[in-house]
Motif scaffolding. Structure first.
Motif, PDB file in Angstrom:
ATOM      1  N   UNK A   1       0.646  -0.549  -0.157  1.00  0.00           N
ATOM      2  CA  UNK A   1      -0.101   0.054   0.263  1.00  0.00           C
ATOM      3  C   UNK A   1       0.782   1.133  -0.378  1.00  0.00           C
ATOM      4  N   UNK A   2       2.164   1.097  -0.134  1.00  0.00           N
ATOM      5  CA  UNK A   2       2.916   2.384  -0.150  1.00  0.00           C
ATOM      6  C   UNK A   2       3.195   2.815   1.248  1.00  0.00           C
ATOM      7  N   UNK A   3       1.969   2.679   1.819  1.00  0.00           N
ATOM      8  CA  UNK A   3       2.857   2.912   3.124  1.00  0.00           C
ATOM      9  C   UNK A   3       1.341   2.071   4.139  1.00  0.00           C
ATOM     10  N   UNK A   4       1.922   1.763   6.114  1.00  0.00           N
ATOM     11  CA  UNK A   4       0.792   1.554   6.120  1.00  0.00           C
ATOM     12  C   UNK A   4      -0.436   2.057   7.026  1.00  0.00           C
ATOM     13  N   UNK A   5      -1.755   1.007   6.083  1.00  0.00           N
ATOM     14  CA  UNK A   5      -2.524   2.168   6.586  1.00  0.00           C
ATOM     15  C   UNK A   5      -3.373   1.647   7.716  1.00  0.00           C
ATOM     16  N   UNK A   6      -4.216   2.270   7.973  1.00  0.00           N
ATOM     17  CA  UNK A   6      -4.610   2.732   9.572  1.00  0.00           C
ATOM     18  C   UNK A   6      -6.003   2.270   9.513  1.00  0.00           C
ATOM     19  N   UNK A   7      -7.398   2.648  10.643  1.00  0.00           N
ATOM     20  CA  UNK A   7      -8.332   2.469  10.738  1.00  0.00           C
ATOM     21  C   UNK A   7      -9.376   3.446   9.713  1.00  0.00           C
ATOM     22  N   UNK A   8      -9.073   4.636  10.197  1.00  0.00           N
ATOM     23  CA  UNK A   8      -9.817   5.429   9.121  1.00  0.00           C
ATOM     24  C   UNK A   8      -9.306   5.850   7.771  1.00  0.00           C
ATOM     25  N   UNK A   9      -8.092   5.217   6.840  1.00  0.00           N
ATOM     26  CA  UNK A   9      -7.844   4.774   5.277  1.00  0.00           C
ATOM     27  C   UNK A   9      -8.507   4.056   4.751  1.00  0.00           C
ATOM     28  N   UNK A  10      -9.385   4.477   3.670  1.00  0.00           N
ATOM     29  CA  UNK A  10     -10.141   3.989   2.421  1.00  0.00           C
ATOM     30  C   UNK A  10      -9.373   2.215   2.415  1.00  0.00           C
ATOM     31  N   UNK A  11      -8.056   2.174   2.487  1.00  0.00           N
ATOM     32  CA  UNK A  11      -8.085   0.501   2.142  1.00  0.00           C
ATOM     33  C   UNK A  11      -8.538  -0.526   3.298  1.00  0.00           C
ATOM     34  N   UNK A  12      -8.070   0.218   4.073  1.00  0.00           N
ATOM     35  CA  UNK A  12      -8.857  -0.280   5.570  1.00  0.00           C
ATOM     36  C   UNK A  12     -10.372  -1.016   5.269  1.00  0.00           C
ATOM     37  N   UNK A  13     -10.751   0.579   4.782  1.00  0.00           N
ATOM     38  CA  UNK A  13     -12.776   0.046   5.372  1.00  0.00           C
ATOM     39  C   UNK A  13     -12.632  -0.677   3.802  1.00  0.00           C
TER      40      UNK A  13
END
Length: 441
Positions: free
Chosen positions: A418-430
């Protein structure tokens, strides 16, 4: 000529299936078939080829249709609705000209079958003798050699010959069924482009006043150049009959070209030659009408070329109805806003065909993860497994030592993905949460 609809009954994987390829008033200019291998895309294209080649041509293309029946105890049927274009010759009807025509071919197997009071004991393709229109079509439209009513089909194994040839005595007006030969013969090379271009070059060298040869050569070069990636174009024909191209600043003969180049050259060169033969009085054969079938258009093409090839084909041959199969989301998206896309898929041992809308506006990831392709993830299975593990462990409130260690080992893979670590508010996480809910439901 263009096709409004095709229907298959008791043919291979289809019990009964109709596909709209146009409305009652206008063609769909570009139709894309998507689906996994073995879902019937090539079968539809081949059935169209048989119907468009005419009764005699169909028997030449498929001398013994073994394996074509889903149920051997009843006949198979392939039916089509076609429309006459303004440049297609002949008129049907005295008071009002008829533009739409429907007809059916029957397919038999190894069982004894009776069709219209005639008994068949082996696999054949038989025309519908009760259809009053078909005799007129075979005498005026679906002729072995004729003008207009253009159709052509190209299989997945289209290619140029690997031999140098100066002149080959095969540039006579082609028989109609040969327009579809490569869909049924994998070993059939498309020689027309090389032979035709060398022949025209020879005519021009013998007579500078041969304006027809000059025009035809110019049309051929224009069609080829318009489909090649930037920095590539036709160069010349030498005294030994070799055709040369400029490829990113270097001169390369057709024999040395990549398979992707050779595939497109074979298709486009053959197509323009056949259009010229079908419309000999045309002021621009590239603008004539007809139906062209292409199986696996993406084969051998780099993704950057896949992205543009549909647009290039449509611009080069703007009035052709293209019906093609592909496994490429790039070709699917590049076909344009007015393109029609069908997805072939199996459901309860039956093939279903669904229309997919608005696919032209999506990016590749969305297309792959949509119903068009049905992929849950665009990552490799190994990477997706680590991503799933990461999300599963991140959701847990308390981790034991083993789980904490496992989480730490997944982090580098997820960062890379993902180029960066997704957090709970990120689109990838959702998105991942949504997919997990869909799969668990």
């Amino acid at each position: 000529m263009w096709v409004e609809e095709i229907t298959l009954e008791n043919i291979k994987c289809f019990e009964k299936q109709s596909i709209r390829l146009g409305s009652s008033k206008a063609k769909y200019p570009w139709i894309t078939f998507l689906g996994e291998n073995g879902t019937g895309k090539s079968t539809i294209l081949q059935a169209l080829s048989l119907l468009l080649s005419g009764p005699e041509g169909a028997k030449q293309l498929l001398t013994r249709p073994e394996g074509w029946l889903k149920n051997e105890v009843i006949p198979g049927k392939i039916s089509v609705k076609i429309h006459k274009n303004d440049h297609d010759p002949s008129t049907y009807g005295e008071k009002k000209e008829r533009k739409q025509f429907s007809y059916t071919f029957y397919v038999t197997g190894n069982q004894k079958l009776t069709i219209n009071n005639k008994v068949f004991t082996e696999p054949v393709i038989a025309e519908d003798t009760n259809n009053r229109i078909l005799p007129w079509l075979r005498e005026n439209a679906l002729l072995p050699k004729g003008k207009g009513w253009f159709g052509a089909g190209y299989g997945a194994f289209r290619r140029l010959t690997r031999e140098n040839r100066i002149l080959v005595p095969s540039l006579q007006t082609p028989l109609r069924y040969t327009n579809f030969f490569t869909q049924f013969r994998e070993d059939q090379a498309l020689e027309a482009f090389e032979t035709w271009m060398v022949y025209l070059d020879y005519r021009i060298s013998k007579s500078q006043n041969d304006l027809l040869a000059q025009k035809q050569k110019a049309w051929g070069i224009k069609a080829i150049n318009s489909l090649l990636p930037e920095g590539n174009k036709f160069d010349s024909i030498d005294g030994d009959g070799r055709i040369w191209f400029e490829v990113q600043g270097s001169k390369v003969s057709t024999i040395a070209l990549s398979d992707g180049f050779r595939s497109i050259l074979a298709l486009a060169g053959d197509l323009i030659w056949r259009l010229i033969e079908a419309f000999p009085e045309s002021t621009n054969p590239l603008f004539e009408e007809g139906t062209v079938l292409i199986d696996e258009l993406d084969i051998h093409l780099h993704p950057t070329w896949q992205r543009s090839i549909a647009t290039l084909l449509r611009k080069t041959f703007p009035n052709i109805q293209f019906i093609m199969a592909t496994h490429s989301p790039l070709i699917t998206a590049g076909a344009g806003e007015d393109a029609v896309t069908y997805r072939f898929h199996r459901e309860n041992n039956t093939v279903k065909i669904d229309r997919i809308n608005n696919i032209h506006a999506w990016n590749v990831d969305k297309i792959l993860q949509s119903e068009a392709f049905g992929l849950v993830s665009t990552f490799s299975p190994e990477t997706q497994e680590k991503i799933d593990t990461y999300y599963t462990l991140k959701k847990k409130k308390h981790l034991n030592n083993d789980e904490e260690n496992e989480l730490q080992t997944t982090i580098p893979f997820v960062k890379e993905a993902f180029a960066e670590l997704p957090n709970e508010n990120s689109l990838d996480y959702k998105i991942q949460e949504f997919l997990d809910e869909q799969l668990s439901g």
